[in-house]
Design an enzyme around this catalytic site. Structure first.
Site, PDB file in Angstrom:
ATOM      1  N   GLN A   1      33.462  37.449   3.477  1.00  0.00           N
ATOM      2  CA  GLN A   1      33.142  37.976   4.820  1.00  0.00           C
ATOM      3  C   GLN A   1      31.624  38.058   4.964  1.00  0.00           C
ATOM      4  O   GLN A   1      30.980  38.834   4.255  1.00  0.00           O
ATOM      5  CB  GLN A   1      33.765  39.371   4.952  1.00  0.00           C
ATOM      6  CG  GLN A   1      33.483  40.088   6.247  1.00  0.00           C
ATOM      7  CD  GLN A   1      33.791  41.580   6.129  1.00  0.00           C
ATOM      8  OE1 GLN A   1      33.855  42.118   5.026  1.00  0.00           O
ATOM      9  NE2 GLN A   1      33.991  42.230   7.255  1.00  0.00           N
TER      10      GLN A   1
ATOM     11  N   SER B   1      27.665  41.745   7.183  1.00  0.00           N
ATOM     12  CA  SER B   1      26.504  42.632   6.993  1.00  0.00           C
ATOM     13  C   SER B   1      25.227  41.845   6.742  1.00  0.00           C
ATOM     14  O   SER B   1      25.247  40.772   6.130  1.00  0.00           O
ATOM     15  CB  SER B   1      26.734  43.555   5.800  1.00  0.00           C
ATOM     16  OG  SER B   1      27.907  44.297   5.970  1.00  0.00           O
TER      17      SER B   1
ATOM     18  N   GLU C   1      40.579  45.071   8.006  1.00  0.00           N
ATOM     19  CA  GLU C   1      39.909  45.474   6.770  1.00  0.00           C
ATOM     20  C   GLU C   1      40.237  46.922   6.417  1.00  0.00           C
ATOM     21  O   GLU C   1      40.514  47.252   5.266  1.00  0.00           O
ATOM     22  CB  GLU C   1      38.387  45.320   6.937  1.00  0.00           C
ATOM     23  CG  GLU C   1      37.607  45.740   5.702  1.00  0.00           C
ATOM     24  CD  GLU C   1      36.108  45.432   5.804  1.00  0.00           C
ATOM     25  OE1 GLU C   1      35.574  45.378   6.919  1.00  0.00           O
ATOM     26  OE2 GLU C   1      35.486  45.241   4.751  1.00  0.00           O
TER      27      GLU C   1
ATOM     28  N   GLU D   1      31.112  58.186   7.615  1.00  0.00           N
ATOM     29  CA  GLU D   1      30.546  58.727   8.858  1.00  0.00           C
ATOM     30  C   GLU D   1      30.997  57.875  10.050  1.00  0.00           C
ATOM     31  O   GLU D   1      31.342  58.406  11.117  1.00  0.00           O
ATOM     32  CB  GLU D   1      29.008  58.750   8.793  1.00  0.00           C
ATOM     33  CG  GLU D   1      28.422  59.762   7.819  1.00  0.00           C
ATOM     34  CD  GLU D   1      28.540  59.337   6.349  1.00  0.00           C
ATOM     35  OE1 GLU D   1      28.730  58.126   6.089  1.00  0.00           O
ATOM     36  OE2 GLU D   1      28.466  60.198   5.472  1.00  0.00           O
TER      37      GLU D   1
HETATM   38  C1  FAD Z   1      31.352  47.356  -2.575  1.00  0.00           C
HETATM   39  C2  FAD Z   1      30.944  46.859  -1.214  1.00  0.00           C
HETATM   40  C3  FAD Z   1      31.424  45.647  -0.761  1.00  0.00           C
HETATM   41  C4  FAD Z   1      31.033  45.147   0.479  1.00  0.00           C
HETATM   42  N1  FAD Z   1      31.493  43.917   0.871  1.00  0.00           N
HETATM   43  C5  FAD Z   1      31.061  43.395   2.039  1.00  0.00           C
HETATM   44  C6  FAD Z   1      31.442  42.071   2.428  1.00  0.00           C
HETATM   45  O1  FAD Z   1      32.182  41.383   1.708  1.00  0.00           O
HETATM   46  N2  FAD Z   1      30.950  41.557   3.564  1.00  0.00           N
HETATM   47  C7  FAD Z   1      30.139  42.277   4.397  1.00  0.00           C
HETATM   48  O2  FAD Z   1      29.760  41.753   5.438  1.00  0.00           O
HETATM   49  N3  FAD Z   1      29.745  43.540   4.073  1.00  0.00           N
HETATM   50  C8  FAD Z   1      30.188  44.108   2.910  1.00  0.00           C
HETATM   51  N4  FAD Z   1      29.779  45.377   2.548  1.00  0.00           N
HETATM   52  C9  FAD Z   1      28.809  46.071   3.406  1.00  0.00           C
HETATM   53  C10 FAD Z   1      29.353  47.283   4.142  1.00  0.00           C
HETATM   54  O3  FAD Z   1      30.178  46.901   5.210  1.00  0.00           O
HETATM   55  C11 FAD Z   1      28.119  48.058   4.618  1.00  0.00           C
HETATM   56  O4  FAD Z   1      27.441  48.511   3.456  1.00  0.00           O
HETATM   57  C12 FAD Z   1      28.484  49.232   5.499  1.00  0.00           C
HETATM   58  O5  FAD Z   1      28.983  48.808   6.726  1.00  0.00           O
HETATM   59  C13 FAD Z   1      27.272  50.167   5.727  1.00  0.00           C
HETATM   60  O6  FAD Z   1      26.174  49.439   6.171  1.00  0.00           O
HETATM   61  P1  FAD Z   1      24.749  49.626   5.466  1.00  0.00           P
HETATM   62  O7  FAD Z   1      24.942  49.487   4.003  1.00  0.00           O
HETATM   63  O8  FAD Z   1      23.791  48.707   6.144  1.00  0.00           O
HETATM   64  O9  FAD Z   1      24.327  51.143   5.720  1.00  0.00           O
HETATM   65  P2  FAD Z   1      23.698  51.730   7.068  1.00  0.00           P
HETATM   66  O10 FAD Z   1      24.454  51.246   8.247  1.00  0.00           O
HETATM   67  O11 FAD Z   1      22.231  51.514   7.048  1.00  0.00           O
HETATM   68  O12 FAD Z   1      23.996  53.273   6.881  1.00  0.00           O
HETATM   69  C14 FAD Z   1      23.196  54.145   6.095  1.00  0.00           C
HETATM   70  C15 FAD Z   1      23.735  55.558   6.227  1.00  0.00           C
HETATM   71  O13 FAD Z   1      23.622  56.009   7.591  1.00  0.00           O
HETATM   72  C16 FAD Z   1      24.892  56.414   8.098  1.00  0.00           C
HETATM   73  N5  FAD Z   1      25.013  56.020   9.501  1.00  0.00           N
HETATM   74  C17 FAD Z   1      24.675  54.824  10.046  1.00  0.00           C
HETATM   75  N6  FAD Z   1      24.961  54.818  11.366  1.00  0.00           N
HETATM   76  C18 FAD Z   1      25.513  56.036  11.652  1.00  0.00           C
HETATM   77  C19 FAD Z   1      26.010  56.628  12.858  1.00  0.00           C
HETATM   78  N7  FAD Z   1      26.030  55.961  14.022  1.00  0.00           N
HETATM   79  N8  FAD Z   1      26.523  57.893  12.777  1.00  0.00           N
HETATM   80  C20 FAD Z   1      26.525  58.575  11.595  1.00  0.00           C
HETATM   81  N9  FAD Z   1      26.038  58.056  10.432  1.00  0.00           N
HETATM   82  C21 FAD Z   1      25.545  56.812  10.459  1.00  0.00           C
HETATM   83  C22 FAD Z   1      25.893  55.679   7.240  1.00  0.00           C
HETATM   84  O14 FAD Z   1      27.145  56.349   7.216  1.00  0.00           O
HETATM   85  C23 FAD Z   1      25.222  55.662   5.872  1.00  0.00           C
HETATM   86  O15 FAD Z   1      25.445  56.882   5.215  1.00  0.00           O
HETATM   87  C24 FAD Z   1      30.160  45.899   1.311  1.00  0.00           C
HETATM   88  C25 FAD Z   1      29.691  47.144   0.860  1.00  0.00           C
HETATM   89  C26 FAD Z   1      30.055  47.621  -0.394  1.00  0.00           C
HETATM   90  C27 FAD Z   1      29.532  48.942  -0.845  1.00  0.00           C
END
Ligand code: FAD
Length: 398
Positions: A114, A117, A232, A367
């Site tokens: 996928q 991100s 998902e 969140e």
């Molecule tokens: C083990 C693992 C596998 C993954 N596999 C995939 C994959 O195969 N393909 C893919 O595309 N992605 C994948 N991901 C990515 C995952 O979808 C993202 O990490 C996730 O959506 C969070 O995005 P971010 O890491 O950019 O954090 P951010 O969006 O930057 O968030 C940082 C913090 O801010 C909080 N936050 C952000 N916005 C808000 C809001 N509006 N209200 C309240 N709190 C908020 C979040 O909860 C978090 O605590 C994977 C992640 C992990 C850990």
């Protein structure tokens, strides 16, 4: 209706097991026959690996196949294809996509990843910047994706890109199937807290994607991505395991080993509380499955995802506490490996504890699940979205 559906499913299972006895049939051939019998994902239409019946009957398929010697795939092996890609292709794919991709996805001849991100777009997925520019019947894609689980093994990727930067962020996205073997696709491992690399960063440089690999219309990528994300959440939080199995089962056996029947009442109290919560979640998930209909899952998938992620973190943390000083060690060390087993279920308790930290991030953070539940299930006011109606290119970003 329910009784008829059950009879149809029972009849298909009987014929499948008679024509392809699992004990003497090669796994991949068996899965192919399972797909052809409509028992791959029963909720999808006939001819596409399903029977068009309620998804609740899938558990019956698994219950019958395993005792007959069949193996249920380790879902980790193709979790993105089977858990998320199938529903997306059934809902938004053309006949040609469905014909080409669904069967080898289910038989695991082709693994999927996928590509959603990005370094600047996770929770706010619609902010993504990877761009696709049209050139005749093809698109030229440039950008970077991150956290791409299974990207190193994948034959195909589910890709969302920006095709129109002039319109507000949700309106300028388009969804493609990406050939992971195409020129310009560069997959690099990313290390996790466990020391393993189950995911990757993926650089896309002048990658040529044929327009006939587009899922949905140009500019409709957000709608298609929602189907993937709803599937998902169900794939991550919605599996039903036997009572007392999984993480809570491990906690019980470690408690028995370490404390014996007369064990410490305080840790016993914690264990019983966690066990009750795990059982309540299991029963809630069963109830949700009973009520589920075919089609795109609703926001209820976020309930199970949220509960499961938070509970799994607490159970694995408790299990490491039970190990005492041994819990501070890390068997196997932090040497770089590509994991082979299930991300959540395999390995020492220490590994499972560390891996569980990701549960409340992957598939949407806790969140974000709470925001979805607040707005879409409880009907609470939405949070302010100041960039919602602005052209994407005018939104400040770092
Ligand atoms: C083990 C693992 C596998 C993954 N596999 C995939 C994959 O195969 N393909 C893919 O595309 N992605 C994948 N991901 C990515 C995952 O979808 C993202 O990490 C996730 O959506 C969070 O995005 P971010 O890491 O950019 O954090 P951010 O969006 O930057 O968030 C940082 C913090 O801010 C909080 N936050 C952000 N916005 C808000 C809001 N509006 N209200 C309240 N709190 C908020 C979040 O909860 C978090 O605590 C994977 C992640 C992990 C850990």
């Amino acid at each position: 209706m329910g009784v008829d559906e059950r009879a149809v499913v029972e009849e298909r299972i009987g014929s499948l097991l008679a024509s392809h006895p699992p004990e003497t049939t090669d796994e991949q051939r068996f899965w192919g026959a399972q797909f052809d019998a409509g028992l791959a994902w029963v909720q999808h239409p006939e001819g596409l690996g399903g029977l068009g019946v309620s998804p609740r009957w899938q558990a019956l398929v698994d219950e019958r196949i395993v005792p007959a010697g069949g193996s249920i795939r380790n879902p980790r092996d193709n979790v993105i294809g089977i858990g998320m890609g199938a529903g997306t292709i059934v809902t938004h794919g053309t006949d040609a996509h469905q014909e080409r991709f669904l069967r080898p996805m289910f038989t695991m001849e082709e693994i999927w990843c996928q590509l959603f991100s990005e370094p600047g777009a996770g929770s706010d997925l619609a902010a993504l910047s990877t761009a696709a520019v049209r050139e005749g019947d093809t698109w030229i894609v440039n950008g970077q994706k991150v956290w791409t689980t299974l990207g190193h093994l994948a034959r195909w990727g589910l890709l969302v890109v920006r095709t129109d930067p002039q319109v507000p962020k949700h309106a300028g996205l388009t969804y493609f199937i990406l050939d992971m073997e195409a020129d310009g696709v560069d997959v690099r491992p990313l290390y996790q807290i466990t020391g393993e690399a189950e995911f990757n960063e993926v650089y896309l440089t002048d990658v040529v994607v044929a327009d006939d690999l587009r899922l949905g219309d140009v500019g409709q990528g957000w709608t298609v991505a929602m189907t993937t994300l709803m599937n998902e959440r169900v794939a991550i939080g919605g599996s039903v395991t036997p009572r007392g199995s999984g993480a809570i089962g491990e906690a019980v056996s470690i408690w028995q080993e370490r404390h014996g029947p007369e064990g410490d009442p305080l840790s016993c109290d914690r264990l019983v509380q966690l066990w009750a919560e795990a059982e309540a979640l299991r029963l809630t998930t069963i109830r949700a499955k009973e009520a589920a209909t075919s089609g795109t899952p609703g926001p209820e998938g976020s309930t199970a995802k949220l509960q499961w992620a938070e509970l799994n973190k607490r159970i694995t943390s408790f299990t490491v506490d039970l190990l005492g000083a041994e819990g501070l060690t890390y068997p196997g060390g932090y040497r770089f490996v590509r994991p082979t087993g299930s991300a959540d279920r395999d390995g020492a308790p220490h590994r499972r504890y560390l891996r569980a930290r990701a549960n409340s991030i992957e598939g949407g953070t806790s969140e974000i699940m709470k925001n979805i539940l607040g707005e879409r299930v409880l009907g609470l006011p939405g949070e302010p979205r100041v960039d919602k109606d602005k052209p994407w290119r005018e939104v400040p970003r770092s």
